[in-house]
Design a protein around this motif. Structure first.
Motif, PDB file in Angstrom:
ATOM      1  N   ARG A   5     -23.506   7.489  19.443  1.00 22.01           N
ATOM      2  CA  ARG A   5     -22.337   8.184  20.015  1.00 22.01           C
ATOM      3  C   ARG A   5     -21.097   7.811  19.211  1.00 22.01           C
ATOM      4  N   LEU A   6     -21.140   8.101  17.934  1.00 24.59           N
ATOM      5  CA  LEU A   6     -20.036   7.723  17.047  1.00 24.59           C
ATOM      6  C   LEU A   6     -18.747   8.444  17.418  1.00 24.59           C
ATOM      7  N   ALA A   7     -17.657   7.671  17.403  1.00 26.81           N
ATOM      8  CA  ALA A   7     -16.345   8.241  17.713  1.00 26.81           C
ATOM      9  C   ALA A   7     -15.424   8.187  16.493  1.00 26.81           C
ATOM     10  N   LEU A   8     -16.000   8.145  15.299  1.00 26.54           N
ATOM     11  CA  LEU A   8     -15.181   8.096  14.086  1.00 26.54           C
ATOM     12  C   LEU A   8     -14.611   9.474  13.770  1.00 26.54           C
ATOM     13  N   GLU A   9     -13.497   9.487  13.074  1.00 24.00           N
ATOM     14  CA  GLU A   9     -12.889  10.737  12.641  1.00 24.00           C
ATOM     15  C   GLU A   9     -13.809  11.455  11.659  1.00 24.00           C
ATOM     16  N   PRO A  10     -13.927  12.776  11.747  1.00 29.03           N
ATOM     17  CA  PRO A  10     -14.753  13.519  10.780  1.00 29.03           C
ATOM     18  C   PRO A  10     -14.297  13.262   9.342  1.00 29.03           C
ATOM     19  N   GLY A  11     -15.255  13.076   8.458  1.00 28.29           N
ATOM     20  CA  GLY A  11     -14.937  12.869   7.049  1.00 28.29           C
ATOM     21  C   GLY A  11     -14.224  11.574   6.748  1.00 28.29           C
ATOM     22  N   SER A  12     -14.387  10.562   7.592  1.00 31.46           N
ATOM     23  CA  SER A  12     -13.623   9.325   7.421  1.00 31.46           C
ATOM     24  C   SER A  12     -14.346   8.266   6.589  1.00 31.46           C
ATOM     25  N   HIS A  56     -35.385   2.422  16.461  1.00 31.91           N
ATOM     26  CA  HIS A  56     -34.965   1.685  17.657  1.00 31.91           C
ATOM     27  C   HIS A  56     -34.292   2.578  18.700  1.00 31.91           C
ATOM     28  N   VAL A  57     -34.080   3.848  18.376  1.00 27.41           N
ATOM     29  CA  VAL A  57     -33.350   4.725  19.297  1.00 27.41           C
ATOM     30  C   VAL A  57     -34.161   5.981  19.591  1.00 27.41           C
ATOM     31  N   GLU A  58     -33.977   6.508  20.789  1.00 30.58           N
ATOM     32  CA  GLU A  58     -34.596   7.770  21.179  1.00 30.58           C
ATOM     33  C   GLU A  58     -33.756   8.946  20.700  1.00 30.58           C
ATOM     34  N   ALA A  59     -32.433   8.767  20.711  1.00 26.23           N
ATOM     35  CA  ALA A  59     -31.507   9.850  20.369  1.00 26.23           C
ATOM     36  C   ALA A  59     -31.349   9.945  18.848  1.00 26.23           C
ATOM     37  N   GLN A  60     -32.423  10.266  18.160  1.00 28.28           N
ATOM     38  CA  GLN A  60     -32.388  10.288  16.694  1.00 28.28           C
ATOM     39  C   GLN A  60     -31.584  11.465  16.152  1.00 28.28           C
ATOM     40  N   GLU A  61     -31.673  12.612  16.809  1.00 23.02           N
ATOM     41  CA  GLU A  61     -30.875  13.766  16.371  1.00 23.02           C
ATOM     42  C   GLU A  61     -29.384  13.468  16.517  1.00 23.02           C
ATOM     43  N   ALA A  62     -28.998  12.870  17.636  1.00 29.34           N
ATOM     44  CA  ALA A  62     -27.587  12.535  17.855  1.00 29.34           C
ATOM     45  C   ALA A  62     -27.103  11.518  16.835  1.00 29.34           C
ATOM     46  N   LEU A  63     -27.976  10.582  16.479  1.00 23.92           N
ATOM     47  CA  LEU A  63     -27.619   9.579  15.469  1.00 23.92           C
ATOM     48  C   LEU A  63     -27.258  10.256  14.155  1.00 23.92           C
ATOM     49  N   LEU A  64     -28.116  11.171  13.693  1.00 24.42           N
ATOM     50  CA  LEU A  64     -27.891  11.826  12.408  1.00 24.42           C
ATOM     51  C   LEU A  64     -26.737  12.816  12.467  1.00 24.42           C
ATOM     52  N   GLU A  65     -26.566  13.483  13.594  1.00 28.97           N
ATOM     53  CA  GLU A  65     -25.406  14.371  13.751  1.00 28.97           C
ATOM     54  C   GLU A  65     -24.107  13.591  13.600  1.00 28.97           C
ATOM     55  N   GLY A  66     -24.057  12.406  14.210  1.00 25.93           N
ATOM     56  CA  GLY A  66     -22.862  11.569  14.102  1.00 25.93           C
ATOM     57  C   GLY A  66     -22.614  11.099  12.686  1.00 25.93           C
ATOM     58  N   PHE A  67     -23.686  10.731  11.983  1.00 25.52           N
ATOM     59  CA  PHE A  67     -23.528  10.307  10.593  1.00 25.52           C
ATOM     60  C   PHE A  67     -23.002  11.454   9.733  1.00 25.52           C
ATOM     61  N   ALA A  68     -23.587  12.644   9.896  1.00 27.61           N
ATOM     62  CA  ALA A  68     -23.160  13.796   9.103  1.00 27.61           C
ATOM     63  C   ALA A  68     -21.697  14.137   9.371  1.00 27.61           C
ATOM     64  N   ARG A  69     -21.295  14.025  10.612  1.00 32.19           N
ATOM     65  CA  ARG A  69     -19.916  14.343  10.979  1.00 32.19           C
ATOM     66  C   ARG A  69     -18.925  13.328  10.397  1.00 32.19           C
TER      67      ARG A  69
END
Length: 307
Positions: free
Chosen positions: A95-102, A114-127
């Protein structure tokens, strides 16, 4: 010597006080990443103890280490927080709260499983990444790490096969370069005069030799981006000058050889005792001695060794 006490090793996360195989596996990933983050703004997602963030901070412009565990973050801040381009904070990286492109590079090693929410993890990284930013991520291969070994890691929530990992990464990053990783026993030849192309060879059980590294990976390390990836190494080799794994191997071999010699010596003693017991004696002669010998001979050899 760092005065900060070691973070307790529970098996859930690596600590740099660990030795041998696990040390090689974890340090190699960060050593591989270090030159790739030079001058970059880096997020180390699920940084754990913080040793990897500190290693990346030696070349990066800045490093932010995030972890969900307050204890890990407090330890990392105490041990490594004096470095001006490195900071740590508590956060759920799914649940990353970093600014986009930061950030320019996201590093997340041994987090995905280690996480179930793998799609959310990668979405946050991409953002969080810039348009040409790069993700460096690792994950164990379920087929080799768990199924072939008959092993279950209690801290792993969802392990992936190779095709599942590639499909997952591809949904968020069009450009993916996949590396295999495992600890190998190798003989190395390298030119002392110039750098030439690398030659890799693997022998099979029949003595034949084929080109390439014909081993099933234990882990995958992937470099991912939304734009074409920069030039990356074709392979990466890592070791320590003390050769800690090899030294431990030699120590165990010597110990086993010494134990084998001692076992053979004890077996000879047992044979001699049995021979003495089997020899005829006059009635009543040496009865205390014979009784004592029988008692000794009935004891397991390892009890006789220990006295």
């Amino acid at each position: 010597m760092n005065p900060t006490p070691a973070l307790e090793f529970t098996g859930e996360r690596f600590t740099p006080e660990c030795v041998r195989e696990i040390w090689y596996e974890h340090y190699h990933r960060y050593a591989f990443a270090q030159p790739l983050v030079a001058g970059k703004r880096v997020l180390d997602a699920a940084c754990g103890e913080g040793y990897g963030s500190a290693l990346l901070a030696r070349t990066a412009a800045s490093v932010l280490g995030l972890d969900i565990a307050d204890t890990a973050v407090a330890h990392a801040q105490e041990r490594y927080g004096d470095r001006p381009n490195l900071r740590f904070a508590q956060a759920d990286v799914t649940r990353l709260a970093l600014e986009p492109g930061s950030v320019d590079v996201v590093v997340s090693f041994e987090t995905l499983e280690h996480v179930e929410a793998q799609e959310a993890l990668l979405e946050g990284f991409a953002r969080a990444l810039t348009g040409d930013g790069m993700l460096l991520i690792s994950s164990p291969d379920k087929a080799t790490y768990s199924e072939a070994a008959g092993f279950r890691n209690e801290y792993h929530v969802r392990e992936l096969y190779r095709d599942e990992l590639v499909a997952l990464l591809g949904r968020h990053f069009p450009h993916v370069r996949l590396y295999g990783q495992r600890l190998l026993f190798q003989s190395a030849l390298w030119s002392l005069d110039d750098d030439g192309p690398a030659q890799m060879l693997t022998a099979d059980a029949d003595g034949g030799v084929a080109p390439g590294l014909a081993y099933p990976p234990m882990y995958y390390v992937a470099a991912c981006s939304r734009r074409p990836l920069p030039a990356l190494p074709g392979s990466a080799w890592f070791g320590d000058r003390d050769e800690s794994v090899y030294r431990h191997y030699n120590h165990e071999i010597r110990k086993n050889m010494a134990a084998g010699g001692r076992i053979a010596e004890l077996e000879r003693e047992v044979a001699q005792l049995r021979a003495r017991l089997a020899a005829p004696v006059e009635d009543g002669a040496n009865e205390p001695t014979t009784t004592a010998l029988k008692a000794v001979a009935r004891r397991p050899w390892w009890r006789r060794w220990l006295g």
